[in-house]
Design an enzyme around this catalytic site. Structure first.
Site, PDB file in Angstrom:
ATOM      1  N   GLY A  20      45.490  37.014  49.633  1.00  0.00           N
ATOM      2  CA  GLY A  20      45.722  36.412  48.322  1.00  0.00           C
ATOM      3  C   GLY A  20      47.019  36.894  47.717  1.00  0.00           C
ATOM      4  CB  ALA A  21      49.826  38.627  49.258  1.00  0.00           C
ATOM      5  N   GLY A  24      49.803  35.768  41.605  1.00  0.00           N
ATOM      6  CA  GLY A  24      48.981  36.615  40.760  1.00  0.00           C
ATOM      7  C   GLY A  24      49.016  38.089  41.115  1.00  0.00           C
ATOM      8  N   GLY A  26      47.863  39.656  43.720  1.00  0.00           N
ATOM      9  CA  GLY A  26      48.268  39.936  45.093  1.00  0.00           C
ATOM     10  C   GLY A  26      49.772  39.956  45.265  1.00  0.00           C
ATOM     11  CB  SER A 147      35.640  40.386  38.591  1.00  0.00           C
ATOM     12  OG  SER A 147      35.568  39.920  37.257  1.00  0.00           O
ATOM     13  CE1 TYR A 174      35.845  35.273  40.782  1.00  0.00           C
ATOM     14  CE2 TYR A 174      34.969  35.990  38.665  1.00  0.00           C
ATOM     15  CZ  TYR A 174      35.936  36.068  39.653  1.00  0.00           C
ATOM     16  OH  TYR A 174      36.976  36.953  39.528  1.00  0.00           O
TER      17      TYR A 174
END
Length: 284
Positions: A20-21, A24, A26, A147, A174
Site C-alpha cells: 500500500g505504498a 497515503g 504507505g 486502526s 472494515y
C-alpha cells in the site's frame, strides 16, 4: 504502564517491504524510510503511482492487486527472488471496499485488509526468520497497519466474509478486519516466540488521505485529520527504531502501547481460530 516508540535510527543495509505504498501513509513511510537509508520495496496496485514512489525513494516497484490471491503469491515470489534478506515487512495495504466478492470468493474488504497480508506474511516468513538469524537482536519485525476502528470490531469465524447482517457502508467489515490485524499480530507473535522476529500492530491516527472516499462525513472529518506524514510516524518508528520498548504482539495507538482496543483482541482462542481459518482460505 505505557511506553512510547523511540525515534528511528539509520537503516543502511536493511530491506523494508511496504505494501500500500503508492499513496497515503504507505507512500509517506516509504519516503521517510528511504531517507533513513533503507532499501525499500514499494508495493502498490496503481502502476503510475507505485513507480513514481519507487523512483523518488530509489527503491524498486512491485505491482500487486490484493483482490487476487494469485497476485500476492506472484508478489512473494518476486520479493524472494529480488531480496536475499528482508528485515521489515510492513503490511500496510487496506481500505474499505464495496460489498463485492473477489475472484477468490472472499469479501473484498476482508481480503484487502487481512487475508492478502496473512498470505504474504506466511510466504515470506522463512526468509524473514533467516534474516533475523544474522541481524541485531530485535531488529527484524513484521508490522501491521490496524486502526482504532478495531475497538468496534466483531470477528465471527463462521462469517469472516461478512455474508450475513447489515453492511453499514462497509464499516462492519472494515472494523472486523482491523481487529483481525491485531489478532493476527498476536498469534504471529505467539508462533514466533523463541525466534529473533517480533510482530506489532498500530493505529496511525485519522489521516487525511484518499481512504474512505469523499462522502460528506468523510470530507468533514478529513478537515480535522492529520497529514499522511504524521500518520506514517508509528510505522517508520516500528520499522527503524533500534529497539521496541514493548513485547512482541503489542498494539500501538499512534506512538504509545498498549493501545486501547476491543477486549476481543486478547482472545487467544479467537486469534488461533482466525489463523487456522485463514490458512484454509489461502491453501491451494
Amino acid at each position: 504502564m505505557s511506553v512510547t516508540l523511540p525515534h528511528p535510527s539509520r537503516m543502511e543495509g536493511r530491506t523494508v517491504v511496504v505494501t500500500g505504498a503508492s499513496s497515503g501513509v504507505g507512500r509517506a513511510a516509504a519516503r521517510e524510510l528511504a531517507l533513513l537509508g533503507a532499501d525499500v520495496a514499494v508495493v502498490g496496485r496503481n502502476r503510475e503511482r507505485t513507480e513514481a514512489v519507487a523512483a523518488e525513494t530509489g527503491g524498486r516497484a512491485f505491482l500487486a492487486d490484493f483482490d487476487r490471491l494469485d497476485a500476492v503469491r506472484d508478489l512473494a515470489a518476486a520479493l524472494l527472488e529480488t531480496y536475499p534478506a528482508i528485515h521489515v515487512l510492513a503490511n500496510n495495504a487496506g481500505g474499505i471496499g464495496p460489498r463485492e466478492r473477489t475472484e477468490d470468493g472472499h469479501d473484498q474488504t476482508f481480503q484487502r485488509n487481512h487475508l492478502a497480508g496473512f498470505l504474504l506474511t506466511t510466504l515470506l516468513l522463512d526468509r524473514i526468520r533467516a534474516t533475523a538469524d544474522s541481524a541485531p537482536e530485535g531488529s527484524v519485525r513484521i508490522v501491521q497497519t490496524s486502526s482504532s476502528a478495531a475497538g468496534g470490531g466483531r470477528v465471527r469465524l463462521d462469517d469472516l466474509d461478512t455474508r450475513r447482517g447489515p453492511w453499514l457502508a462497509g464499516w462492519r467489515a472494515y472494523s472486523a478486519a482491523k481487529l483481525e490485524n491485531i489478532l493476527f499480530t498476536r498469534e504471529l507473535a505467539r508462533r514466533l516466540a523463541g525466534t529473533r522476529v517480533s510482530a506489532y500492530a498500530f493505529h496511525p491516527g485519522f489521516v487525511a488521505s484518499g481512504f474512505g472516499g469523499d462522502g460528506p462525513l468523510m470530507s468533514l472529518g478529513k478537515r480535522l485529520a492529520i497529514p499522511p506524514e504524521a500518520g506514517a510516524a508509528p510505522l517508520v518508528r516500528l520499522a527503524a527504531a533500534p529497539a521496541i520498548p514493548a513485547p512482541s504482539g503489542n498494539f500501538f495507538d499512534r506512538l504509545t502501547a498498549p493501545g486501547r482496543t476491543s477486549r476481543l483482541a486478547d482472545d487467544a482462542e479467537l486469534a488461533r481460530g482466525l489463523w487456522e481459518s485463514s490458512e484454509g482460505m489461502v491453501a491451494r
